[in-house]
Scaffold this motif. Structure first.
Motif, PDB file in Angstrom:
ATOM      1  N   ASN A 229       0.800  -1.223   0.000  1.00  0.00           N
ATOM      2  CA  ASN A 229       0.000   0.000   0.000  1.00  0.00           C
ATOM      3  C   ASN A 229       0.838   1.280   0.000  1.00  0.00           C
ATOM      4  O   ASN A 229       0.312   2.377   0.235  1.00  0.00           O
ATOM      5  CB  ASN A 229      -0.942   0.018   1.202  1.00  0.00           C
ATOM      6  CG  ASN A 229      -2.139  -0.910   0.995  1.00  0.00           C
ATOM      7  OD1 ASN A 229      -2.306  -1.496  -0.072  1.00  0.00           O
ATOM      8  ND2 ASN A 229      -2.955  -1.036   2.014  1.00  0.00           N
TER       9      ASN A 229
ATOM     10  N   ARG B 241       3.361   8.133  -1.438  1.00  0.00           N
ATOM     11  CA  ARG B 241       1.917   7.970  -1.358  1.00  0.00           C
ATOM     12  C   ARG B 241       1.562   6.652  -0.672  1.00  0.00           C
ATOM     13  O   ARG B 241       2.236   5.629  -0.873  1.00  0.00           O
ATOM     14  CB  ARG B 241       1.290   7.985  -2.759  1.00  0.00           C
ATOM     15  CG  ARG B 241       1.398   9.320  -3.490  1.00  0.00           C
ATOM     16  CD  ARG B 241       0.535  10.378  -2.820  1.00  0.00           C
ATOM     17  NE  ARG B 241       0.525  11.623  -3.569  1.00  0.00           N
ATOM     18  CZ  ARG B 241       1.415  12.595  -3.414  1.00  0.00           C
ATOM     19  NH1 ARG B 241       2.402  12.457  -2.537  1.00  0.00           N
ATOM     20  NH2 ARG B 241       1.325  13.702  -4.127  1.00  0.00           N
ATOM     21  N   ASN B 242       0.488   6.695   0.113  1.00  0.00           N
ATOM     22  CA  ASN B 242      -0.057   5.489   0.729  1.00  0.00           C
ATOM     23  C   ASN B 242      -1.503   5.342   0.292  1.00  0.00           C
ATOM     24  O   ASN B 242      -2.219   6.339   0.140  1.00  0.00           O
ATOM     25  CB  ASN B 242       0.022   5.592   2.253  1.00  0.00           C
ATOM     26  CG  ASN B 242       1.443   5.587   2.758  1.00  0.00           C
ATOM     27  OD1 ASN B 242       2.091   4.542   2.808  1.00  0.00           O
ATOM     28  ND2 ASN B 242       1.957   6.752   3.121  1.00  0.00           N
ATOM     29  N   LYS B 243      -1.946   4.118   0.047  1.00  0.00           N
ATOM     30  CA  LYS B 243      -3.317   3.880  -0.405  1.00  0.00           C
ATOM     31  C   LYS B 243      -4.069   2.986   0.574  1.00  0.00           C
ATOM     32  O   LYS B 243      -3.466   2.298   1.418  1.00  0.00           O
ATOM     33  CB  LYS B 243      -3.328   3.252  -1.793  1.00  0.00           C
ATOM     34  CG  LYS B 243      -2.864   1.805  -1.850  1.00  0.00           C
ATOM     35  CD  LYS B 243      -3.045   1.230  -3.241  1.00  0.00           C
ATOM     36  CE  LYS B 243      -2.683  -0.250  -3.310  1.00  0.00           C
ATOM     37  NZ  LYS B 243      -3.594  -1.096  -2.505  1.00  0.00           N
ATOM     38  N   GLU B 244      -5.374   2.995   0.439  1.00  0.00           N
ATOM     39  CA  GLU B 244      -6.225   2.104   1.224  1.00  0.00           C
ATOM     40  C   GLU B 244      -6.360   0.761   0.508  1.00  0.00           C
ATOM     41  O   GLU B 244      -6.008   0.629  -0.675  1.00  0.00           O
ATOM     42  CB  GLU B 244      -7.613   2.737   1.421  1.00  0.00           C
ATOM     43  CG  GLU B 244      -7.598   4.090   2.108  1.00  0.00           C
ATOM     44  CD  GLU B 244      -7.054   4.027   3.520  1.00  0.00           C
ATOM     45  OE1 GLU B 244      -7.216   2.956   4.167  1.00  0.00           O
ATOM     46  OE2 GLU B 244      -6.467   5.024   3.971  1.00  0.00           O
TER      47      GLU B 244
ATOM     48  N   GLU C 225      -8.192   0.649  -2.816  1.00  0.00           N
ATOM     49  CA  GLU C 225      -7.617   1.493  -3.868  1.00  0.00           C
ATOM     50  C   GLU C 225      -6.512   0.741  -4.605  1.00  0.00           C
ATOM     51  O   GLU C 225      -5.972  -0.243  -4.097  1.00  0.00           O
ATOM     52  CB  GLU C 225      -7.063   2.793  -3.251  1.00  0.00           C
ATOM     53  CG  GLU C 225      -8.150   3.660  -2.624  1.00  0.00           C
ATOM     54  CD  GLU C 225      -7.600   4.861  -1.886  1.00  0.00           C
ATOM     55  OE1 GLU C 225      -8.357   5.822  -1.661  1.00  0.00           O
ATOM     56  OE2 GLU C 225      -6.405   4.850  -1.523  1.00  0.00           O
ATOM     57  N   GLU C 226      -6.210   1.214  -5.801  1.00  0.00           N
ATOM     58  CA  GLU C 226      -5.174   0.586  -6.623  1.00  0.00           C
ATOM     59  C   GLU C 226      -4.168   1.633  -7.085  1.00  0.00           C
ATOM     60  O   GLU C 226      -4.530   2.760  -7.434  1.00  0.00           O
ATOM     61  CB  GLU C 226      -5.790  -0.088  -7.858  1.00  0.00           C
ATOM     62  CG  GLU C 226      -6.548  -1.368  -7.581  1.00  0.00           C
ATOM     63  CD  GLU C 226      -5.646  -2.550  -7.272  1.00  0.00           C
ATOM     64  OE1 GLU C 226      -4.432  -2.478  -7.582  1.00  0.00           O
ATOM     65  OE2 GLU C 226      -6.155  -3.543  -6.724  1.00  0.00           O
ATOM     66  N   PHE C 227      -2.886   1.239  -7.079  1.00  0.00           N
ATOM     67  CA  PHE C 227      -1.852   2.065  -7.685  1.00  0.00           C
ATOM     68  C   PHE C 227      -1.772   1.733  -9.175  1.00  0.00           C
ATOM     69  O   PHE C 227      -1.915   0.572  -9.573  1.00  0.00           O
ATOM     70  CB  PHE C 227      -0.480   1.767  -7.077  1.00  0.00           C
ATOM     71  CG  PHE C 227      -0.264   2.330  -5.706  1.00  0.00           C
ATOM     72  CD1 PHE C 227      -0.544   3.663  -5.426  1.00  0.00           C
ATOM     73  CD2 PHE C 227       0.266   1.535  -4.698  1.00  0.00           C
ATOM     74  CE1 PHE C 227      -0.323   4.189  -4.162  1.00  0.00           C
ATOM     75  CE2 PHE C 227       0.491   2.049  -3.436  1.00  0.00           C
ATOM     76  CZ  PHE C 227       0.200   3.380  -3.164  1.00  0.00           C
TER      77      PHE C 227
ATOM     78  N   VAL D 131      -3.575   6.844  -8.290  1.00  0.00           N
ATOM     79  CA  VAL D 131      -4.337   6.074  -7.298  1.00  0.00           C
ATOM     80  C   VAL D 131      -5.801   6.158  -7.693  1.00  0.00           C
ATOM     81  O   VAL D 131      -6.337   7.261  -7.870  1.00  0.00           O
ATOM     82  CB  VAL D 131      -4.159   6.638  -5.872  1.00  0.00           C
ATOM     83  CG1 VAL D 131      -4.892   5.753  -4.876  1.00  0.00           C
ATOM     84  CG2 VAL D 131      -2.686   6.747  -5.501  1.00  0.00           C
TER      85      VAL D 131
ATOM     86  N   LYS E  90      -9.789   4.562  -6.773  1.00  0.00           N
ATOM     87  CA  LYS E  90     -10.588   3.860  -5.750  1.00  0.00           C
ATOM     88  C   LYS E  90     -11.714   3.100  -6.434  1.00  0.00           C
ATOM     89  O   LYS E  90     -12.434   3.647  -7.267  1.00  0.00           O
ATOM     90  CB  LYS E  90     -11.180   4.879  -4.778  1.00  0.00           C
ATOM     91  CG  LYS E  90     -11.974   4.289  -3.614  1.00  0.00           C
ATOM     92  CD  LYS E  90     -12.543   5.402  -2.749  1.00  0.00           C
ATOM     93  CE  LYS E  90     -13.319   4.869  -1.553  1.00  0.00           C
ATOM     94  NZ  LYS E  90     -12.429   4.262  -0.551  1.00  0.00           N
TER      95      LYS E  90
ATOM     96  N   ASP F 148      -5.697  10.286  -6.863  1.00  0.00           N
ATOM     97  CA  ASP F 148      -4.439  11.034  -6.811  1.00  0.00           C
ATOM     98  C   ASP F 148      -3.601  10.769  -8.048  1.00  0.00           C
ATOM     99  O   ASP F 148      -3.797   9.769  -8.765  1.00  0.00           O
ATOM    100  CB  ASP F 148      -3.648  10.627  -5.561  1.00  0.00           C
ATOM    101  CG  ASP F 148      -2.670  11.692  -5.096  1.00  0.00           C
ATOM    102  OD1 ASP F 148      -2.522  12.712  -5.800  1.00  0.00           O
ATOM    103  OD2 ASP F 148      -2.049  11.506  -4.031  1.00  0.00           O
TER     104      ASP F 148
END
Length: 291
Positions: A67, A142-145, A148-150, A165, A167, A263
């Motif tokens: 993440n 960056r950090n994602k939940e 969510e996808e990078f 990013v 969601k 993002d």
């Protein structure tokens, strides 16, 4: 005892930083010649001599682990060096060191630990080895939940690096959006991110333009609304026409696939920097003369 006068003398001899000079003198018990050798062995003196040179080439890259994602730009003086295996491995080592550390800005990133000291130590050592000024110019973390996808995309071997990013949509959708950003060069994610002063400046320009076309003030105001919309479509990622289907914009493409764009980070190597004007033959000769 190491005095300020000794530190200044060593600085004038080597061009190295004050703290590096103080450390060198401390390590060598105040022996000036030994301190000079210490700095040379560490590559610090050679790196300092190159500090004022222009380094606007290089590579950008994206590093992802779970993440967390990191986008970096590492600069060199010439494109030739940016294709060198030593430089490419340097970029990888820096990116992975930052990814494994708990930093989120450039200053802290330079202090991130590598197998050979800090990132800053590594850059100094590689500057001495490669023979050009090298620098870590930019870092974004960056950090994602979990929902969510990078999405990441490198263009021209790393001359452009994009991280997105999304969601609620797939990794494939996130990558499509990253490709969009690489190709179409958006300045902002959405209209909401555009600074008010930038909008006002553009609005004034468009009103003046309409007035110069002979339009009455009230008509000019109405024309500006439409032209501003076009302006946002050019500079905002989610409002741009989708490159794979020009009938829809990016936000509609992502929405059709169950998601939203959260993002974007886009690095283009050397953007906004002064570039060198000397030629390759001159560069080779200058490096030979330094040896």
């Amino acid at each position: 005892m190491v005095t300020a006068k000794m530190v200044n003398e060593l600085r004038s001899m080597t061009g190295a930083g004050m703290m590096d000079c103080k450390k060198a003198l401390t390590e060598t018990n105040g022996d000036m010649e030994a301190a000079v050798d210490f700095l040379r062995e560490k590559g610090i003196a050679k790196a300092a001599k190159k500090a004022d040179r222009i380094a606007a080439e290089g590579l950008a890259n994206v590093f992802i682990d779970g993440n967390k994602a990191v986008v970096i730009e590492v600069n060199s003086e010439t494109d030739f060096v940016s294709k060198n295996e030593n430089f490419i491995s340097l970029v990888d080592e820096i990116g992975n060191a930052i990814l494994k550390s708990d930093v989120n800005n450039l200053s802290d990133a330079l202090k991130a630990k590598t197998n050979d000291g800090t990132v800053e130590d590594l850059i100094i050592a590689k500057t001495a080895t490669i023979g050009e000024k090298l620098s870590l110019r930019r870092v974004e973390v960056r950090n994602k939940e979990n929902d969510e996808e990078f999405g990441s995309y490198l263009h021209m071997g790393g001359k452009i690096a994009v991280l997105t990013v999304v969601k609620g949509a797939s990794n494939e959708v996130a990558k499509d959006v990253a490709m969009q950003a690489a190709a179409m060069k958006p300045e902002y994610l959405s209209e909401a991110e555009v600074p008010a002063e930038r909008v006002e400046k553009e609005k004034k320009f468009l009103i003046d333009q309409a007035m110069e076309e002979g339009k009455p003030a009230e008509i000019a105001e109405k024309m500006v609304a439409g032209r501003l919309k076009k302006f946002f479509k050019e500079i905002c990622l989610v409002d741009q026409a989708f490159i794979k289907d020009g009938d829809i914009d990016v936000k509609t493409y992502v929405k059709n696939n169950g998601g939203t764009v959260v993002d974007m980070v886009r690095f283009e190597v050397g953007e906004g920097m002064e570039h060198r004007s000397d030629n390759f033959a001159d560069e080779v000769m200058s490096q030979l003369n330094e040896q």
